[in-house]
Design a protein around this motif. Structure first.
Motif, short mmCIF file in Angstrom:
data_model
loop_
_atom_site.label_atom_id
_atom_site.label_comp_id
_atom_site.label_asym_id
_atom_site.label_seq_id
_atom_site.Cartn_x
_atom_site.Cartn_y
_atom_site.Cartn_z
N ARG A 88 12.43 42.18 87.59
CA ARG A 88 13.05 43.51 87.70
C ARG A 88 13.95 43.60 88.93
O ARG A 88 15.03 44.17 88.87
N LEU A 89 13.49 43.04 90.04
CA LEU A 89 14.31 43.08 91.26
C LEU A 89 15.58 42.26 91.09
O LEU A 89 16.66 42.67 91.52
N MET A 138 7.71 41.75 88.43
CA MET A 138 8.35 42.47 89.53
C MET A 138 9.58 41.71 90.02
O MET A 138 10.64 42.30 90.23
N LYS A 139 9.45 40.40 90.19
CA LYS A 139 10.60 39.60 90.65
C LYS A 139 11.75 39.70 89.66
O LYS A 139 12.90 39.85 90.07
N SER A 182 23.54 45.76 90.38
CA SER A 182 24.19 46.32 91.57
C SER A 182 25.47 45.55 91.90
O SER A 182 26.51 46.14 92.19
N SER A 195 8.72 49.77 92.78
CA SER A 195 9.74 48.94 92.13
C SER A 195 9.14 48.03 91.07
O SER A 195 9.83 47.57 90.18
N ALA A 196 7.85 47.76 91.17
CA ALA A 196 7.20 46.85 90.24
C ALA A 196 6.78 47.55 88.95
O ALA A 196 6.44 46.89 87.99
N ARG A 209 6.96 51.15 98.37
CA ARG A 209 8.24 50.84 97.74
C ARG A 209 8.11 49.64 96.80
O ARG A 209 8.67 49.63 95.71
N VAL A 210 7.36 48.63 97.21
CA VAL A 210 7.18 47.46 96.36
C VAL A 210 6.42 47.83 95.10
O VAL A 210 6.80 47.44 94.00
N ASP A 228 17.09 41.66 88.23
CA ASP A 228 17.93 42.43 87.31
C ASP A 228 18.66 43.55 88.06
O ASP A 228 19.85 43.78 87.84
N TYR A 229 17.95 44.22 88.94
CA TYR A 229 18.56 45.29 89.72
C TYR A 229 19.69 44.76 90.60
O TYR A 229 20.77 45.33 90.65
N LEU A 230 19.43 43.65 91.29
CA LEU A 230 20.45 43.07 92.17
C LEU A 230 21.68 42.63 91.37
O LEU A 230 22.81 42.81 91.81
#
Length: 122
Positions: free
Chosen positions: A106-107, A103-104, A114, A90-91, A86-87, A109-111
């Motif tokens: 993108r995460l 990766m951080k 959301s 997502s990266a 999964r990591v 941005d996703y949060l």
């Protein structure tokens, strides 16, 4: 087969090899050699070397001691394949490798997206 220290030594299994690969990766990230890590973990250097090569099955005490010496979580050494996949997924967006900073971002941005969509009632 037992070695001189009474440890069971056998042919590497895929599980032992994956743990060994993680040990190498975390040790190198920490910038420490095998002898110093083994000393910090309170295990012999030959035992630690066999763990990295996958020739000895890592026990829970081994994993805990090494994780403590490396300042990582024990489950990072054991590895949860589903979590790792999964990591990695997502990266990447293009199928290629991605560094941790990207990766951080993108995460994050996703949060943020959301949270915005939740506030908008979606």
């Amino acid at each position: 087969m037992l070695n001189a220290e009474g440890e069971d030594i056998h042919m590497p299994t895929s599980s032992n090899l994956r743990i060994g690969q993680r040990l190498v990766r975390y040790r190198k990230q920490a910038g420490i050699d095998q002898a110093d890590l083994a000393k910090a973990a309170g295990i012999s250097q030959p035992t630690y070397s066999r763990l990295e090569r996958g020739e000895t099955q890592a026990t829970l005490p081994h994993i805990y001691l090494i994780a403590t010496a490396l300042d990582v979580r024990p489950d990072a050494i054991i590895g949860r394949q589903d979590q790792e996949e999964r990591v990695l997924c997502s990266a990447r967006t293009d199928g290629g490798p991605c560094d941790m900073a990207a990766m951080k971002q993108r995460l994050l941005d996703y949060l943020e997206a959301s949270s915005y969509l939740t506030e908008m009632g979606y």
